[in-house]
Design an enzyme around this catalytic site. Sequence first.
Site, PDB file in Angstrom:
ATOM      1  N   CYS A 197       0.915  -1.064  -0.055  1.00 57.37           N
ATOM      2  CA  CYS A 197       0.043  -0.079   0.029  1.00 57.37           C
ATOM      3  C   CYS A 197       0.878   1.351  -0.002  1.00 57.37           C
ATOM      4  O   CYS A 197       1.872   1.371   0.930  1.00 57.37           O
ATOM      5  CB  CYS A 197      -0.878   0.171   1.289  1.00 57.37           C
ATOM      6  SG  CYS A 197      -1.859   1.682   1.347  1.00 57.37           S
TER       7      CYS A 197
ATOM      8  N   ASP B 260       0.554  -6.197   0.042  1.00 54.84           N
ATOM      9  CA  ASP B 260      -0.608  -6.848  -0.528  1.00 54.84           C
ATOM     10  C   ASP B 260      -0.274  -7.744  -1.246  1.00 54.84           C
ATOM     11  O   ASP B 260       0.793  -7.930  -2.065  1.00 54.84           O
ATOM     12  CB  ASP B 260      -1.061  -5.872  -1.745  1.00 54.84           C
ATOM     13  CG  ASP B 260      -1.695  -4.429  -1.235  1.00 54.84           C
ATOM     14  OD1 ASP B 260      -2.322  -4.511  -0.042  1.00 54.84           O
ATOM     15  OD2 ASP B 260      -1.288  -3.279  -1.543  1.00 54.84           O
TER      16      ASP B 260
END
Length: 278
Positions: free
Chosen positions: A185, A192
């Site tokens: 992120c 992620d």
Amino acid sequence: MSTLRVLHEKSELGKTTVYPKEYAPHLLLPIPRDLNRKTLNVNVSEPPPFYGYDLWNAYELSWLNEKGKPFAARGEFIIPATSSHLIESKSFKLYLNSFNNERFADAAAVSQTMKRDLSKRVNESVTVNFILHETEIPVAYSPKGSLLDVLDIAIDTYSPDPNLLSTSQETVTETLYSHLLKSNCPVTGQPDWGSIEIHYTGPKIDHAQLLKYIISYRNHEEFHEACVERFFMDILRHCRPQELTVQARYTRRGGLDINPYRSTNPTFSVQNHRSFRQ
């Protein structure tokens, strides 16, 4: 204005969260897609050089009927890649939670409200589907292609490097996939995790080099949608396929998973086959 500046000023990412007690469409934060596409040297005054969508699955979705009884569903939201904006994920999560204590006549009224709100924010029609029963849940699947993760490679590059990509003179049609996709992120730095599938026709892509390229995203900070568009544009420019489709399926966070799909094919069909990691 950069994507990061927009997020730091307006997003709830990385901030103490106060969950809404009532319906709050104003919480939805649209982010212009052009902000990222300009960094890819995509001409934003023209339609993007790909087709596709961002498919969101929402696993924490609930509302009340007119008698006050809660209902729950899994939501499926399909935002066209041609929309002017995407939706920032935490704002989407908070928006969905704002339905928890709202009363509606039926599920159709809920989905119509969400469709209206989302379509208004992204400037294009968003498809909203609810899965209300276990029998409607799609089964997990494995891509029909070659798994790159079995290759024995050495790598020390952990930021995207399209120069890792290489091809031969042989022309092929093949599907390649990996479960080693990781990016982060751009605001919180949270990892992620995802799986990526690449289908193409064109000069044969070196499999080991493609795996290195996928792994090179490991320390990269960018949203899911932007990562997939970077994948697509790098492969399109460096490998010059006649046809190309790139799709990623990310694991969920905050009750949401995001699954971007980009293709040279304008006649694609939306598929929501959950990976075994989802």
